[in-house]
Design a protein around this motif. Structure first.
Motif, mmCIF file in Angstrom:
data_model
loop_
_atom_site.group_PDB
_atom_site.id
_atom_site.type_symbol
_atom_site.label_atom_id
_atom_site.label_comp_id
_atom_site.label_asym_id
_atom_site.label_seq_id
_atom_site.Cartn_x
_atom_site.Cartn_y
_atom_site.Cartn_z
ATOM 1 N N ALA B 143 0.816 -1.212 0.000
ATOM 2 C CA ALA B 143 0.000 0.000 0.000
ATOM 3 C C ALA B 143 0.854 1.268 0.000
ATOM 4 C CB ALA B 143 -0.962 -0.015 1.184
ATOM 5 N N PRO B 144 1.874 1.347 0.847
ATOM 6 C CA PRO B 144 2.693 2.559 0.838
ATOM 7 C C PRO B 144 3.253 2.874 -0.547
ATOM 8 C CG PRO B 144 3.250 1.211 2.720
ATOM 9 C CD PRO B 144 2.295 0.416 1.896
ATOM 10 N N MET B 145 3.728 1.814 -1.258
ATOM 11 C CA MET B 145 4.288 2.038 -2.588
ATOM 12 C C MET B 145 3.220 2.554 -3.543
ATOM 13 S SD MET B 145 5.786 -0.765 -5.158
ATOM 14 C CE MET B 145 4.257 -1.186 -5.936
ATOM 15 N N ILE B 146 2.016 1.939 -3.465
ATOM 16 C CA ILE B 146 0.947 2.349 -4.365
ATOM 17 C C ILE B 146 0.599 3.815 -4.130
ATOM 18 C CG2 ILE B 146 -1.490 1.973 -4.888
ATOM 19 C CD1 ILE B 146 -0.974 -0.974 -4.307
ATOM 20 N N ILE B 147 0.556 4.205 -2.851
ATOM 21 C CA ILE B 147 0.257 5.603 -2.536
ATOM 22 C C ILE B 147 1.305 6.518 -3.149
ATOM 23 C CG2 ILE B 147 -0.063 7.248 -0.666
ATOM 24 C CD1 ILE B 147 -2.124 5.303 -0.275
ATOM 25 N N VAL B 148 2.589 6.136 -2.993
ATOM 26 C CA VAL B 148 3.668 6.976 -3.526
ATOM 27 C C VAL B 148 3.535 7.095 -5.041
ATOM 28 C CG1 VAL B 148 6.147 7.098 -3.853
ATOM 29 C CG2 VAL B 148 5.229 6.487 -1.619
ATOM 30 N N VAL B 149 3.277 5.943 -5.701
ATOM 31 C CA VAL B 149 3.182 5.950 -7.162
ATOM 32 C C VAL B 149 1.976 6.784 -7.609
ATOM 33 C CG1 VAL B 149 2.625 4.507 -9.143
ATOM 34 C CG2 VAL B 149 4.390 3.795 -7.545
ATOM 35 N N LEU B 150 0.833 6.610 -6.948
ATOM 36 C CA LEU B 150 -0.358 7.372 -7.328
ATOM 37 C C LEU B 150 -0.137 8.862 -7.109
ATOM 38 C CD1 LEU B 150 -3.283 5.137 -6.063
ATOM 39 C CD2 LEU B 150 -2.591 5.568 -8.402
ATOM 40 N N ASN B 151 0.608 9.192 -6.043
ATOM 41 C CA ASN B 151 0.927 10.602 -5.813
ATOM 42 C C ASN B 151 1.746 11.152 -6.964
ATOM 43 O OD1 ASN B 151 -0.294 11.513 -3.486
ATOM 44 N ND2 ASN B 151 1.172 10.449 -2.184
ATOM 45 N N ALA B 152 2.676 10.297 -7.465
ATOM 46 C CA ALA B 152 3.533 10.742 -8.562
ATOM 47 C C ALA B 152 2.709 11.008 -9.819
ATOM 48 C CB ALA B 152 4.608 9.694 -8.837
ATOM 49 N N LEU B 159 -8.259 9.955 -2.483
ATOM 50 C CA LEU B 159 -8.510 8.856 -3.411
ATOM 51 C C LEU B 159 -7.509 7.693 -3.316
ATOM 52 C CD1 LEU B 159 -10.754 8.292 -5.321
ATOM 53 C CD2 LEU B 159 -9.368 9.142 -7.188
ATOM 54 N N PRO B 160 -6.192 7.937 -3.263
ATOM 55 C CA PRO B 160 -5.268 6.799 -3.193
ATOM 56 C C PRO B 160 -5.544 5.894 -2.002
ATOM 57 C CG PRO B 160 -4.066 8.807 -3.610
ATOM 58 C CD PRO B 160 -5.463 9.204 -3.325
ATOM 59 N N LYS B 161 -5.780 6.503 -0.834
ATOM 60 C CA LYS B 161 -6.090 5.699 0.359
ATOM 61 C C LYS B 161 -7.368 4.920 0.151
ATOM 62 C CE LYS B 161 -5.781 9.266 3.243
ATOM 63 N NZ LYS B 161 -6.189 9.904 4.489
ATOM 64 N N ALA B 162 -8.370 5.611 -0.439
ATOM 65 C CA ALA B 162 -9.655 4.953 -0.666
ATOM 66 C C ALA B 162 -9.495 3.776 -1.631
ATOM 67 C CB ALA B 162 -10.661 5.956 -1.205
ATOM 68 N N LEU B 163 -8.573 3.900 -2.592
ATOM 69 C CA LEU B 163 -8.384 2.807 -3.545
ATOM 70 C C LEU B 163 -7.869 1.554 -2.848
ATOM 71 C CD1 LEU B 163 -6.999 4.578 -6.715
ATOM 72 C CD2 LEU B 163 -9.183 3.446 -6.410
ATOM 73 N N GLU B 234 -2.299 5.445 5.211
ATOM 74 C CA GLU B 234 -1.817 6.723 5.738
ATOM 75 C C GLU B 234 -0.373 6.672 6.200
ATOM 76 O OE1 GLU B 234 -6.120 8.267 7.355
ATOM 77 O OE2 GLU B 234 -4.752 7.153 8.622
ATOM 78 N N LEU B 235 0.152 5.447 6.334
ATOM 79 C CA LEU B 235 1.510 5.337 6.878
ATOM 80 C C LEU B 235 2.544 6.119 6.078
ATOM 81 C CD1 LEU B 235 1.663 1.627 8.065
ATOM 82 C CD2 LEU B 235 1.400 3.676 9.409
ATOM 83 N N PRO B 236 2.537 6.046 4.710
ATOM 84 C CA PRO B 236 3.658 6.692 4.013
ATOM 85 C C PRO B 236 3.442 8.150 3.670
ATOM 86 C CG PRO B 236 2.357 5.523 2.462
ATOM 87 C CD PRO B 236 1.666 5.378 3.769
ATOM 88 N N THR B 237 2.313 8.748 4.043
ATOM 89 C CA THR B 237 2.063 10.102 3.587
ATOM 90 C C THR B 237 2.887 11.123 4.366
ATOM 91 O OG1 THR B 237 0.094 10.038 4.963
ATOM 92 C CG2 THR B 237 -0.232 9.805 2.603
ATOM 93 N N GLY B 238 3.940 10.651 4.985
ATOM 94 C CA GLY B 238 4.796 11.574 5.712
ATOM 95 C C GLY B 238 4.187 12.012 7.025
ATOM 96 N N ALA B 239 3.382 11.143 7.616
ATOM 97 C CA ALA B 239 2.802 11.402 8.932
ATOM 98 C C ALA B 239 2.121 12.757 8.984
ATOM 99 C CB ALA B 239 3.861 11.295 10.024
ATOM 100 N N VAL B 240 1.188 12.998 8.055
ATOM 101 C CA VAL B 240 0.504 14.284 8.028
ATOM 102 C C VAL B 240 -0.756 14.234 8.883
ATOM 103 C CG1 VAL B 240 -0.465 16.078 6.590
ATOM 104 C CG2 VAL B 240 1.361 14.646 5.712
ATOM 105 N N ALA B 241 -1.686 13.379 8.497
ATOM 106 C CA ALA B 241 -2.945 13.343 9.218
ATOM 107 C C ALA B 241 -3.563 11.965 9.106
ATOM 108 C CB ALA B 241 -3.901 14.389 8.659
ATOM 109 N N GLY B 242 -4.437 11.660 10.047
ATOM 110 C CA GLY B 242 -5.102 10.364 10.051
ATOM 111 C C GLY B 242 -4.557 9.481 11.162
#
Lengths: 367, 292
Positions: B143-152, B159-163, B234-242
């Motif tokens: 999941a962390p990788m997918i979030i990073v890739v989707l962010n890119a 949306l990425p988290k929801a996916l 939410e783990l890889p989003t740089g510890a922002v929120a959640g």
């Protein structure tokens, strides 16, 4: 042919026609051949021809045509994808679907196990998944740091076998197997002990159900703090994750035997252990295997996620998190493939074992 | 009423109490080494009561006592403004919104897949094995990788988290719904055929209604697993929120009380979501006249 089959055939023929008209001068000979074959197949829609030549509507013909077209598309991928090539790719897929649809129609009334239908059709579908993955990533020029094509991942799987084996050994053979055995084993024993008391069972069942629904994976950082960086902390996460589903399922399974059967055992004056081994445990087996199958995936997830919170420099989770940072996405996907393969293999092995042990269950006695 | 209390509530409460006692025991046991070390350094006289009291008052305990966690939750929910970045309600809301979005998308995908699978045999044979295989991919782990890739790619935020939640929750829905759509008695299907009903009439008047109880059972699993997906997302989003970010920042800075309070909040959220689905199920069942 049924309505859906005719529709598929017509759509494929139209795609082929478009490819011929649009790319007659630009396409490679192989692609032209594929497009031509697809268009010729469209003529089967005329009822006269189909009646005269029954061989042209057999599913094997569609299979061969779809494979020829797919091969031609794959060979032409590197030169960039024009609209005509996409049309042939879609036509190839439609013919593949048509072949499956016809095979299914032939098999509909057959009884017994059919290898082609049970194994060939899913594998064929997998082939198309990989085909479109490859075609889309290369054809659309998607950067490999976002999504590498399957061919690149396959190459990585072959060249980095040593690293993949070491990671597999650390994560699967050490952490997952140890944690899975301890977690499921202890939950099984505790469930049998709890089952002796009605009061305890009423208490443990709802709480176990509740805890199974919790995001237990969140304890991973705590376990890493407690048990250190090596595989022991990962095994601990796996133990906690697998414990509750196993306990809840075993508990519900142990009370699955009906009152009639229990009464029968009472009239035989069966003791506790006899009832346990000859009635309760066999009746609980479908439930236990359900938990074992759920846990086989949970255990893998637990071990990999726990590695994100601190690990020695080996392991599937470690490799995934570091190679993402270095943009080596092909290595990441190779690790994912290994994990998925290990997960599917354990799931499959458990399913086979389940079939052998719970052969009496209704779901295995009907087709 | 008293009978129900004795049959259901009493055993549960007993086990909960037992867990609390064991938890307190471990708090003392696990925090004692550090505390004893402190006593030795400052050369204080200590008795057992001192030890028990002090081990439960650490700032960064190995294992916080339940009342410490509850106090932390109280402090970060009731006493903080909802908009504050330190409010657990704010973080819970962020996690909850992506959980719900993912759950809705997953339920829709799962239902669509199930309908295709039941109505077309080629789909059944092709898709079903791959749906099962899809869950052996440790999606939570990547999941962390997918979030990073989707962010890119430009997809960020909810949306990425929801996916991730969608990917996890479509599976129980699809499997349960297939079972439900196939659950009508062959006798009933034959009866519908004798009425000369079309395929779609059969679907809407018989198959779909009989799949509803199965759908709700699956939804209970799906919503719990959606929450897990959102937290891990939410783990890889740089510890922002959640809540996931609270877990991660807690583990970075050794704030064990913060980790445990985030965990307990997530647990409460999961329980509330499952209860909400349960209530919806009961209302629907009553309206449809499903036998209990």
């Amino acid at each position: 042919m049924t309505g859906l089959q005719k529709l598929l055939n017509a759509a494929a023929a139209l795609c082929g026609l478009y490819a011929l008209v649009d790319g007659f001068t630009a396409l490679s000979p192989a692609l032209l051949l594929a497009a031509g074959l697809v268009v010729v197949c469209g003529m089967r829609l005329s009822p006269v021809l189909a009646a005269a030549l029954p061989v042209v509507i057999c599913p094997q013909l569609d299979l061969v045509i779809s494979l020829i077209a797919a091969g031609a598309v794959l060979a032409a991928l590197q030169d960039g994808m024009a609209g005509a090539v996409w049309a042939i790719a879609i036509a190839a897929w439609l013919h593949g679907w048509l072949a499956v649809e016809k095979t299914m129609a032939d098999d509909a009334d057959a009884t017994g196990f059919n290898w082609v239908v049970s194994l060939g059709v899913p594998l064929f579908f997998g082939f198309w998944l990989l085909f479109f993955w490859e075609a889309l990533t290369i054809g659309l020029g998607i950067p490999t740091v976002l999504l590498p094509p399957p061919s690149m991942i396959g190459a990585r799987l072959v060249t980095s076998t040593a690293i993949l084996m070491a990671d597999f050994q650390q994560t699967f053979l050490k952490a997952v197997l140890a944690g899975y055995t301890i977690g499921c084993g202890s939950a099984f024993v505790i469930a049998i002990l709890v089952d002796r008391s009605n009061f305890l069972r009423r208490g443990f069942l709802p709480i176990g159900n509740f805890i199974s629904a919790l995001p237990i994976i969140g304890v991973a950082p705590i376990m890493v703090m407690w048990f250190g960086f090596d595989w022991q902390s990962k095994a601990a996460v796996v133990v906690i994750m697998t414990f509750f589903p196993m306990m809840v399922n075993t508990l519900s399974g142990l009370s699955a035997a009906s009152a009639m059967e229990r009464d029968l055992f009472d009239t035989y004056a069966a003791g506790y252990w006899q009832t346990l081994f000859k009635l309760q445990l066999p009746a609980a087996m479908p439930f236990i295997f359900n938990a074992l199958k759920i846990n086989s995936t949970l255990a893998l997830i637990g071990a990999i996620v726990a590695e994100f919170f601190g690990t020695p420099i080996v392991g599937i989770g470690f490799r995934i998190s570091t190679e993402v940072g270095r943009m080596n996405l092909d290595m990441v996907w190779a690790e994912i493939a290994v994990a998925a393969l290990a997960g599917s293999a354990s799931y499959g092995a458990l399913s086979l074992l389940e079939r052998r042990i719970t052969f009496w269950h209704p779901s295995y006695r009907t087709k | 009423m008293t009978d129900m209390l004795r049959q259901k509530l009493l055993p549960v409460l007993t086990i909960v109490a037992a867990i609390a006692v064991i938890w307190y025991g471990f708090t003392v046991y696990l925090n004692a080494p550090w505390q004893l070390d402190q006593y030795e350094k400052t050369a204080t006289e200590w008795s057992m009561t001192d030890l028990v009291r002090d081990t439960m008052a650490h700032d960064r305990p190995v294992l916080p006592a339940p009342h410490q966690v509850v106090a932390e939750i109280w402090k970060t929910t009731v006493k903080k403004k909802v908009t504050s970045k330190r409010s657990l309600i704010y973080h819970s809301w962020i996690t909850l919104s992506s959980t719900l979005l993912g759950f809705v998308m997953g339920t829709f995908t799962g239902m669509m897949l199930a309908i295709f699978i039941v109505e077309n045999r080629a789909m059944d044979k092709s898709l079903m094995p791959w749906i099962i295989t899809s869950q052996t991919i440790p999606i939570l782990a990547i999941a962390p990788m997918i979030i990073v890739v989707l962010n890119a790619v430009g997809l960020s935020g909810l949306l990425p988290k929801a996916l991730i939640s969608t990917y996890l929750s479509f599976f129980p829905i699809a499997v349960g719904m297939v079972k439900g759509l196939r659950s009508p008695d062959p006798m009933l299907i034959d009866l519908m055929r004798t009425y000369n009903c079309s395929r779609w009439q059969l679907f809407f008047t018989l198959r779909l209604p009989s799949s509803v109880p199965y759908l709700f059972t699956s939804m209970k699993i799906a919503i719990a697993i959606s929450l897990v997906g959102a937290i891990v997302g939410e783990l890889p989003t740089g510890a922002v929120a959640g809540l996931g970010a609270r877990l991660l920042s807690g583990s970075y800075y050794g704030q064990t009380i913060q980790i445990w309070s985030a965990l307990l909040t997530a647990a409460t959220l999961a329980a509330l979501l499952v209860i909400a689905v349960n209530i919806a199920a009961q209302i629907t069942h009553r309206m449809m006249g499903v036998p209990k």
